[in-house]
Scaffold this active site. Sequence first.
Site, PDB file in Angstrom:
ATOM      1  N   GLU A  99       7.702  33.995 -12.634  1.00 27.31           N
ATOM      2  CA  GLU A  99       6.813  33.930 -11.479  1.00 27.31           C
ATOM      3  C   GLU A  99       6.830  35.171 -10.585  1.00 27.31           C
ATOM      4  OE1 GLU A  99       4.614  31.452 -10.733  1.00 27.31           O
ATOM      5  OE2 GLU A  99       5.117  30.583 -12.674  1.00 27.31           O
ATOM      6  N   SER A 374       7.963 -32.686   6.033  1.00 24.82           N
ATOM      7  CA  SER A 374       9.245 -33.416   6.065  1.00 24.82           C
ATOM      8  C   SER A 374      10.448 -32.539   5.772  1.00 24.82           C
ATOM      9  CB  SER A 374       9.204 -34.569   5.064  1.00 24.82           C
ATOM     10  OG  SER A 374       8.253 -35.541   5.470  1.00 24.82           O
TER      11      SER A 374
END
Length: 620
Positions: A99, A374
Amino acid sequence: MNSPQAKVWRKVMRGFYLSFDVAVIGTLIVLAGLFYVHTYGGIVVGRHPEKLVLRESSILVASDGTKLRKIPLPESGYRAKAHLEDMPDLLLDTILAVEDRSFYRHNGLDYKGIARAVYTNSIHMRISEGGSTITQQLARNLYLNRDQTLLRKLNEASIALSLEKRLSKHDILELYLNEIYMGDGQFGIKSAAEHYFGVTDLKKLSVAQIASLAAIPKGPSIYNPLHKGDLPVQRRNIVLGIMKHQGLITRDEMISAINTKYQPPAELDPPVLGASYMDAALKEASQRTGTTLEELKTGGYTIVTGMNMAAQAALEDTFANPDFFPPDGKDQQVEAAMVIMDYRTGEIVALAGGRHPAAGSLNRAVVDARQPGSAFKPIIAYGPALENGKFSPDSMLQDRKIAYGSYKPQNLGGAYQGQMTMRQALQQSVNAPAVWLLQQVGITKAIQFAAKLGIPLTSEDANLSIALGGVHSGVSPLKMAQAYSVFASGGMYREAHLVRQVTDSKGRVLYAYRPDERQVISYSTAENMTSMLRGVVNEGTGMKARMNRPVAGKTGTTQLGLPGVSSKGNRDLWFVGYTPEWTGAVWMGFDRTDADNYMTAGSGKAAALFSAVMRRGLER
């Protein structure tokens, strides 16, 4: 004076003045350009210091250390940061060779490279990316777009110069290697190494793997190892040639790497497990650390949860089987949610907020929106009665049709026995005794008892209808599991939690759960309740929850109550119970219950689902 000589002289002078003007203007333009290049970058970098702090994907981890999920960044990718010291020298040298060979010699701009690029661009009559140093690439990626214009190139050069003034070469290279896009949604070398090769220790990368990684930046979409075709291999081999030419590897190493065939990791994209669980864990971690959700997701944090992989898999596999659910409505599917909690530690070992949970979707497991029916009786009536010492499981309760002012509770089916024991009333889920008992105990004391179990109620709940689960704002499966866990643990309250620990990107512990055990109800109350709830499962309404181990629990149903619709229609189905290991709370129902979307099945469906999930989770 109009002689030929004079005319020539005037032309020469005009040419001279024009040239002078052009030179002055050109000089001014160059000076302006230099001023721009040397000031623009400093302004941009100074105004946006946050750009130099890269976002990093946070990770959620199961109780056994299994990585559950890497959180995507806002740009829909993943990043795991690494220091240069964590990277092998061969990788760094290869990246620089490919690079930017003069990286340590230039000040951000490679003037020879720029000259070559200008020459090439002039020949082809276009602006390309040629001549960019690593610093320029970093400047572009952090602050600019990829438009190929002269202004963008000037801005890029200006920012690169500013970065070189502010940062060391070490920091610039480290930023670049962590920021660079590596294809397939991966940002940075470390994330790419793990994604493409399953390598988490960068110093264990092979020569072939290093060459493949160094090959990607030139064309992330076509040179990453997962791209179909020969391009990734061709580019890798070019990089290997550069490595050999630069003396980084030997000829034998190059040939060996060229002959290496790429093998992707065994599980490139493992199935996502526990979407609802992870959403809830992130919110809890945010609350416990004081960190925003956005920061928590992108700060490189590691969030260790209490998820039991076997329990979560059992939960989701069972939820995927439609046989465990009532028929769908006209335009909605029956939904469900479940929470499984280890009451010995308080950890949530599994959680599902729907039958098809996805990240960010409605998490029904943690939303206080459903009437518990319940299943609330042990929390608000029977538990407080046992705790005050005036009642026992064998105490006789009134089972008569009684009006409490305008409130007139009724037994299902309209049958009354006059009186029955507390154990029988709970086992058969008879309504009248529960309401009568709540009146005897007192609503205030009952609400205080529920709060000790982790269910705070409001003044709007201060009425006898809460005996049958008529909670104003509703409750969540999480809170129901929390409450029943107190019964399971002998009266000990351990806070339900999903997160064990949160560490930052440097491994520092920001939060660690600290157990806070409190005896909130008596041991005898918890033991008597467990005995009665086992009777519910063994001989009462919860028989479908039976397993190959002791189970205690309670069903719950809330009726539809819509005019013109069958009296057998139901809104919510519940089962909340526990084994010697875990507590589980199951809810079933529609998101919007109406005349076209309701259930005729009973709470046995919820009990059966509880049994199926718990059995599979405990056997794994």
